[in-house]
Design a protein around this motif. Structure first.
Motif, short mmCIF file in Angstrom:
data_model
loop_
_atom_site.label_atom_id
_atom_site.label_comp_id
_atom_site.label_asym_id
_atom_site.label_seq_id
_atom_site.Cartn_x
_atom_site.Cartn_y
_atom_site.Cartn_z
N GLU A 147 -73.55 -16.30 -53.29
CA GLU A 147 -72.62 -15.53 -53.45
C GLU A 147 -72.95 -14.48 -55.08
O GLU A 147 -72.31 -13.66 -55.62
CB GLU A 147 -71.17 -15.85 -53.35
CG GLU A 147 -69.85 -14.87 -53.79
CD GLU A 147 -69.86 -14.81 -54.99
OE1 GLU A 147 -69.05 -13.56 -55.20
OE2 GLU A 147 -69.91 -16.08 -55.35
N GLU A 148 -73.07 -16.06 -55.80
CA GLU A 148 -73.43 -15.46 -57.33
C GLU A 148 -74.73 -14.54 -57.57
O GLU A 148 -73.95 -14.34 -58.69
CB GLU A 148 -73.34 -17.36 -58.56
CG GLU A 148 -71.92 -17.86 -58.06
CD GLU A 148 -70.78 -17.20 -59.06
OE1 GLU A 148 -71.25 -16.39 -59.33
OE2 GLU A 148 -70.26 -18.36 -58.72
N HIS A 165 -67.74 -24.13 -55.64
CA HIS A 165 -68.35 -22.91 -54.90
C HIS A 165 -68.48 -24.22 -53.16
O HIS A 165 -68.45 -24.15 -51.93
CB HIS A 165 -69.51 -22.30 -54.62
CG HIS A 165 -69.12 -21.17 -55.10
ND1 HIS A 165 -70.07 -19.64 -54.73
CD2 HIS A 165 -67.95 -20.38 -55.95
CE1 HIS A 165 -69.73 -18.98 -55.68
NE2 HIS A 165 -68.25 -19.55 -56.12
N CYS A 194 -68.49 -22.65 -60.61
CA CYS A 194 -67.59 -21.67 -59.40
C CYS A 194 -66.92 -22.57 -58.82
O CYS A 194 -66.23 -21.69 -57.65
CB CYS A 194 -68.34 -20.85 -59.10
SG CYS A 194 -67.02 -18.96 -59.26
N HIS A 221 -61.15 -19.20 -52.41
CA HIS A 221 -62.03 -19.20 -53.31
C HIS A 221 -60.57 -20.20 -54.57
O HIS A 221 -60.43 -19.63 -55.35
CB HIS A 221 -62.48 -17.68 -54.58
CG HIS A 221 -63.53 -17.99 -55.30
ND1 HIS A 221 -63.25 -18.74 -56.38
CD2 HIS A 221 -64.97 -17.35 -54.63
CE1 HIS A 221 -64.47 -18.40 -57.19
NE2 HIS A 221 -65.17 -18.86 -56.39
ZN LIG Z 1 -67.67 -17.80 -57.13
#
Ligand SMILES: [Zn+2]
Ligand SMILES: [Zn+2]
Length: 407
Positions: free
Chosen positions: A136-137, A99, A97, A161
């Motif tokens: 966050e995930e 991050h 993702c 993001h």
């Molecule tokens: Zn993310």
């Protein structure tokens, strides 16, 4: 004001920002376990004595780095600006993702803005806070941090993001996780099936109940789940099964309604099969994102000046983030940014893209646009006033200021 200089301040230290990003990418850690990422970021800020750094701030893998400059202008205004870092990875695929790039944006924007403000002769009283927000995930570290007061005092917060495109906003909806466990009774499935209480039947009925419910939900609501445990062997009546579901609604106020409907489906399956059931909702629910038009406009103007091309069709993502909860306590912005790859988030291809040098240009460009937006807000009291007014309006109206999906 000072925008190209601000860009230069970020470019000057670009190698150090990329090093932070690489260190985090090379050592992916899951939610609430981001110990090395925490240490990397704390070390980065501690190397510059002008930051006050709190490691393990509120949560074990969260941190806070703050820098303050007393005002020299006559107005006596004081503004506290926050930049947020995320740095948790995904199970089995590393930084799928991206991050590590969120962390880099927060570090670069905060550092660049600080370095510019240090050179200006006249400036309002300003405090820059870079907050490290884990998990966050999974879990929602920002929700914990909101509850623990980590965002108190901040006037405006910024983060960005990684995505497939530059977008000032993509729909972010409210979400709540639920785990459901059925407890039955094992028996030989051929010799004495009547002695068993079939927990897999309960799971299947629950899955079907939810599927039937879906037709009766608003088109904008989502229920989606998996059967995580479905038994161990065909000739044993399963005595235990487990499902996990995500429940989503555009507005947080509708979460109780979808929770109640889903819970009836889960409990009905237990009743039909004679199983015991545990319905376990996650500690934290994620909230929808409150939009602040002034911040979006400023970010888009600054981004365009740097060559960003923003999409205009925002019918894409309907994901959720714990930044939603932050947006209900502090006005903020959560734009998405292109990283030089067409790969989709949560894939191994995206992991590769998030660690590639090609992502650096886009990541730092986004950091510049965020820092420039913070600079605009800092030096223009009218903008800060508009942001405050919009924030109070959007909270008062309790409407989601994105496209209306309720029909
Ligand atoms: Zn993310
Ligand atoms: Zn993600």
């Amino acid at each position: 004001m000072g925008q190209s200089t601000l860009g230069n301040k970020i470019d000057e230290a670009r190698e150090s920002f990329w090093q932070v990003s690489k260190d985090i990418w090379n050592c992916p850690e899951l939610a609430y376990e981001e110990k090395k990422a925490h240490d990397t970021l704390v070390r980065f800020f501690s190397e510059d004595n002008s930051w006050a750094v709190d490691g393990h701030y509120k949560l074990d893998t969260a941190f806070r780095a703050s820098w303050e400059r007393r005002g020299s202008s006559s107005e006596g205004r004081e503004i506290q600006i926050g930049f947020l870092c995320e740095y948790d990875a995904l199970p089995g695929m590393g930084h799928g993702c991206g991050h590590n790039l969120i962390a880099e944006v927060g570090v670069a924007a905060g550092t660049g803005l600080k370095r510019l403000l240090e050179t200006l002769p006249d400036c309002p009283h300003v405090k820059i806070t870079v907050l490290g927000t884990p998990a966050e995930e999974a879990g929602g570290g920002k929700v914990d941090m909101v509850e623990m007061g980590a965002f108190e005092g901040l006037d405006v917060v910024f983060m960005a993001h990684p995505s497939q495109e530059d977008a000032t906003y993509l729909p972010i909806v409210a979400e709540h996780d639920v785990v459901v466990k059925y407890h039955g009774k094992a028996a030989h499935a051929a010799a004495y099936p009547w002695e068993g209480v079939n927990a897999l039947d309960a799971a299947v009925l629950a899955y079907n109940n939810l599927s039937v419910l879906r037709q009766q939900l608003l088109p904008s609501w989502r229920v989606h789940g998996i059967i995580r445990h479905g038994g161990v062997k065909p000739n044993i009546i399963p005595d235990f099964t487990e499902l996990e579901y995500y429940l989503r609604t555009p507005l947080r106020k509708d979460l109780p309604a979808i929770r109640a409907k889903a819970e009836m489906c889960f409990r009905a399956a237990a009743m039909a099969t004679g199983c015991e059931v545990e319905v376990i909702f996650a500690k934290n629910e994620f909230h929808d994102l409150l939009r602040i038009p002034t911040l979006e406009r400023l970010f888009e103007e600054n981004g365009k000046a740097l060559g960003m091309e923003f999409i205009t069709d925002i019918t894409g993502s309907e994901g959720s983030t714990d930044f939603g909860n932050v947006s209900h306590v502090v006005p903020g912005i959560h734009p998405n940014f292109y990283i030089g790859s067409e790969a989709l988030n949560h894939t191994k291809e995206y992991t590769v893209a998030a660690g590639a040098e090609a992502a650096q240009f886009y990541t730092l460009r986004t950091a510049k646009a965020l820092a420039m937006t913070a600079l605009d807000v800092l030096f223009c009291p009218e903008l800060m006033q508009s942001i405050k007014t919009e924030f109070s309006d959007v909270k008062k109206n309790k409407i989601r200021s994105s496209r209306l999906t309720e029909v």
